[in-house]
Design an enzyme around this catalytic site. Structure first.
Site, PDB file in Angstrom:
ATOM      1  N   TYR A 181       0.865  -1.174   0.000  1.00 31.42           N
ATOM      2  CA  TYR A 181       0.000   0.000   0.000  1.00 31.42           C
ATOM      3  C   TYR A 181       0.903   1.226   0.000  1.00 31.42           C
ATOM      4  O   TYR A 181       1.776   1.340   0.861  1.00 31.42           O
ATOM      5  CB  TYR A 181      -0.874   0.051   1.265  1.00 31.42           C
ATOM      6  N   ASP A 291      -1.997   7.860 -10.354  1.00 29.39           N
ATOM      7  CA  ASP A 291      -2.195   6.451 -10.032  1.00 29.39           C
ATOM      8  C   ASP A 291      -2.028   5.508 -11.213  1.00 29.39           C
ATOM      9  O   ASP A 291      -1.811   5.939 -12.341  1.00 29.39           O
ATOM     10  CB  ASP A 291      -3.583   6.279  -9.397  1.00 29.39           C
TER      11      ASP A 291
HETATM   12  C1  LIG Z   1       3.012  -0.855  -7.076  1.00 29.25           C
HETATM   13  C2  LIG Z   1       1.730  -1.173  -6.364  1.00 29.25           C
HETATM   14  C3  LIG Z   1       1.117  -0.206  -5.582  1.00 29.25           C
HETATM   15  C4  LIG Z   1      -0.074  -0.488  -4.921  1.00 29.25           C
HETATM   16  N1  LIG Z   1      -0.636   0.484  -4.134  1.00 29.25           N
HETATM   17  C5  LIG Z   1      -1.739   0.194  -3.412  1.00 29.25           C
HETATM   18  C6  LIG Z   1      -2.269   1.157  -2.511  1.00 29.25           C
HETATM   19  O1  LIG Z   1      -1.770   2.261  -2.372  1.00 29.25           O
HETATM   20  N2  LIG Z   1      -3.354   0.802  -1.770  1.00 29.25           N
HETATM   21  C7  LIG Z   1      -3.950  -0.425  -1.886  1.00 29.25           C
HETATM   22  O2  LIG Z   1      -4.911  -0.710  -1.185  1.00 29.25           O
HETATM   23  N3  LIG Z   1      -3.486  -1.353  -2.769  1.00 29.25           N
HETATM   24  C8  LIG Z   1      -2.376  -1.065  -3.517  1.00 29.25           C
HETATM   25  N4  LIG Z   1      -1.867  -1.995  -4.377  1.00 29.25           N
HETATM   26  C9  LIG Z   1      -2.569  -3.280  -4.555  1.00 29.25           C
HETATM   27  C10 LIG Z   1      -2.315  -4.200  -3.394  1.00 29.25           C
HETATM   28  O3  LIG Z   1      -0.951  -4.345  -3.149  1.00 29.25           O
HETATM   29  C11 LIG Z   1      -2.926  -5.571  -3.653  1.00 29.25           C
HETATM   30  O4  LIG Z   1      -4.326  -5.436  -3.801  1.00 29.25           O
HETATM   31  C12 LIG Z   1      -2.627  -6.575  -2.563  1.00 29.25           C
HETATM   32  O5  LIG Z   1      -3.286  -7.782  -2.847  1.00 29.25           O
HETATM   33  C13 LIG Z   1      -3.067  -6.064  -1.225  1.00 29.25           C
HETATM   34  O6  LIG Z   1      -2.706  -6.979  -0.234  1.00 29.25           O
HETATM   35  P1  LIG Z   1      -3.812  -7.581   0.752  1.00 29.25           P
HETATM   36  O7  LIG Z   1      -4.618  -8.522  -0.109  1.00 29.25           O
HETATM   37  O8  LIG Z   1      -2.990  -8.293   1.772  1.00 29.25           O
HETATM   38  O9  LIG Z   1      -4.596  -6.456   1.287  1.00 29.25           O
HETATM   39  C14 LIG Z   1      -0.671  -1.741  -5.060  1.00 29.25           C
HETATM   40  C15 LIG Z   1      -0.067  -2.717  -5.857  1.00 29.25           C
HETATM   41  C16 LIG Z   1       1.118  -2.448  -6.499  1.00 29.25           C
HETATM   42  C17 LIG Z   1       1.757  -3.513  -7.342  1.00 29.25           C
END
Ligand SMILES: Cc1cc2nc3c(=O)[nH]c(=O)nc-3n(C[C@H](O)[C@H](O)[C@H](O)COP(=O)(O)O)c2cc1C
Length: 490
Positions: A181, A291
């Site tokens: 995140y 974004d």
């Molecule tokens: C470079 C990158 C940036 C990301 N930024 C965010 C973010 O700011 N907030 C968010 O909720 N998910 C973000 N994501 C997506 C999450 O990392 C992804 O949905 C992940 O599965 C979240 O982990 P969780 O399932 O444990 O919540 C990003 C992914 C990438 C590859």
């Protein structure tokens, strides 16, 4: 050989001829992003970059180099996960499933934690101080302004940590989560945590905020590449990402106790920012941020994290990424997820042959799915099942085609789909949760979805005309032209 550190990953990339070192002074504010963006738009994702002379916002030279686009090609993504092709991990999961799943099990996706345990690479604790804690800054020694945290786009709300592993713990079940995140720097010792409402870290926070409990959070930057990738993987809340990373690495992830809070952090991280969220404090403004949709996402309210320690290796490298108009580095991280999770999707939706989320669709906007259609209406069954599967629920458009369509080639998939659909008959709207970043939906995170049944239509589906065949040259003519081809000089 498993890559245990970011440094080992960068060396392996350099050895493969895919690293460019940049020695000219480059500003952490905007300039680094502009260079990285141009490189990421090159064919096959461009090279990984190591900026060795980064100028901080205060005009001084960063003591730490900055690595970017490390995951930004299929080859480097495979290197990160220790395989020749990303499908190799899918094959390992398929094999585990076929040997370990008892017949008749219903909650199949819930099996993932057990399957990973079978893989026998749980995280391992090491004594303190871990390599990631060679240098420890506490209290007034902490100044995030000394880190080369980049400002990506002109209208961004500030500098952002863009490739973090955000570590939290489920206050009810005790299960760890590691999520990627983005983190906005608000001051020398304060950051804003952008975990979206559908994500696991946000769920942990909601429970703790309701109970009025202070929440410990750690933000690790740079580690073994499988751990970094795993933070971005949409694992169920019951699965610890470091366990999954151990499965991918075929070696345990080493963890150490954080120095100022009750969480474990990667022992081999480059930097770890430790802190807490106070439930009594008001939320803070986070954003705007350029974004991965290619648009700015608007400022919104998120919790502030107060930093209690910054720990680092002796000569740390700062790892980052940028998002923006696709394609970008995050396409390759998402593509790894797409490939690795195919066998798990097939467990509950067995007729799925393949699926693909093209870069232009930024994951949730467009999903092509090919199915082995055996009965009328099956395309709708598949799209409804996908809209009920974890973060797939955010998919805005699902296009279902027959099994002989190569969905990994979007131009081919569109060609078939656009030919096959009668729009009024073959499109269905649905409603559901929408990605936080979507600016088109009627309400924040709530709106409509569309599914296209682009399979061949059956008489039971009301199609009584003759379905035509795709044009193919006959094999005799092909063979004759093959023989003639060299002489034609074409
Ligand atoms: C470079 C990158 C940036 C990301 N930024 C965010 C973010 O700011 N907030 C968010 O909720 N998910 C973000 N994501 C997506 C999450 O990392 C992804 O949905 C992940 O599965 C979240 O982990 P969780 O399932 O444990 O919540 C990003 C992914 C990438 C590859």
């Amino acid at each position: 050989m498993s890559l245990d550190t970011l440094g080992a990953f960068i060396s392996a990339i350099e050895h493969a001829g895919e690293l460019r070192r940049i020695t000219q002074p480059v500003a952490a504010r905007l300039e680094l992003c502009e260079i990285a963006d141009r490189v990421m738009k090159q064919p096959a994702g461009g090279a990984a970059l190591l900026f060795e002379n980064v100028t901080l916002d205060n005009g001084s030279r960063s003591p730490y180099p900055v690595a970017i686009n490390l995951f930004g090609s299929d080859r480097r993504m495979s290197l990160a996960l220790g395989v020749a092709s990303l499908d190799d991990h899918a094959a390992r999961i398929t094999e585990l499933l076929s040997t370990q799943v008892p017949p008749g099990i219903i909650a199949k996706l819930g099996l993932l934690p057990r399957l990973l345990e079978v893989a026998k690479f749980p995280p391992r604790s090491v004594g303190s101080p871990a390599p990631s804690q060679a240098i420890v800054c506490r209290g007034d020694e902490i100044d995030l302004g000394k880190l080369p945290i980049i400002t990506c786009w002109p209208e961004d709300g500030g500098p952002y940590i863009t490739l973090p592993m955000v570590i939290s713990r489920d206050p009810v079940r005790g299960i760890r989560n590691v999520g990627m995140y983005r983190v906005q720097v608000l001051g020398p010792r304060t950051v804003a945590m952008h975990w979206q409402r559908h994500k696991v870290g946000a769920a942990h926070w909601r429970i703790m905020a309701e109970r009025g409990e202070t929440m410990p959070v750690c933000i690790a930057i740079g580690a073994d590449p499988a751990s970094i990738y795993s933070a971005s993987a949409p694992l169920p809340p019951t699965v610890d990402e470091f366990l999954f990373a151990g499965f991918l690495r075929k070696a345990p992830v080493k963890l150490a106790k954080a120095v100022t809070c009750d969480l474990d952090v990667p022992a081999e991280a480059e930097f770890v920012i430790e802190g807490y969220i106070d439930p009594r404090e008001p939320l803070v403004t986070e954003g705007p941020f350029g974004d991965h949709t290619g648009f700015y996402s608007e400022a919104d309210l998120y919790p502030a994290v107060h930093v209690t320690a910054v720990t680092m290796r002796t000569s740390p490298i700062y790892a980052t990424t940028i998002v923006g108009r696709p394609p970008m580095e995050d396409y390759y991280l998402g593509h790894a997820t797409e490939r690795i999770f195919l066998p798990l999707l097939k467990l509950t939706i067995p007729e799925i042959v393949d699926y693909h989320m093209p870069a232009e669709g930024i994951f949730h906007n467009l999903v092509f799915v090919s199915i082995d259609k055996q009965y009328p209406g099956q395309a709708y069954k598949v799209m409804n099942a996908l809209w009920g599967a974890g973060l797939m629920s955010l998919a805005k458009m699902i296009v279902v085609v027959d099994k002989d369509v190569d969905v990994r080639d979007p131009r081919n998939a569109w060609w078939i789909a656009l030919n096959n659909i009668d729009p009024e008959r073959d499109a269905r709207f649905s409603m559901g949760p929408i990605d936080v970043l979507d600016h088109s939906s009627r309400a924040f995170t709530y709106g409509s979805k569309i599914g296209f049944d682009a399979t061949r239509k059956w008489p039971e589906e009301g199609y009584t005309r003759h379905w035509p065949a795709v044009i193919e040259m006959d094999s005799t003519t092909k063979a004759r032209v093959d023989a003639l081809w060299p002489a034609l000089g074409l």
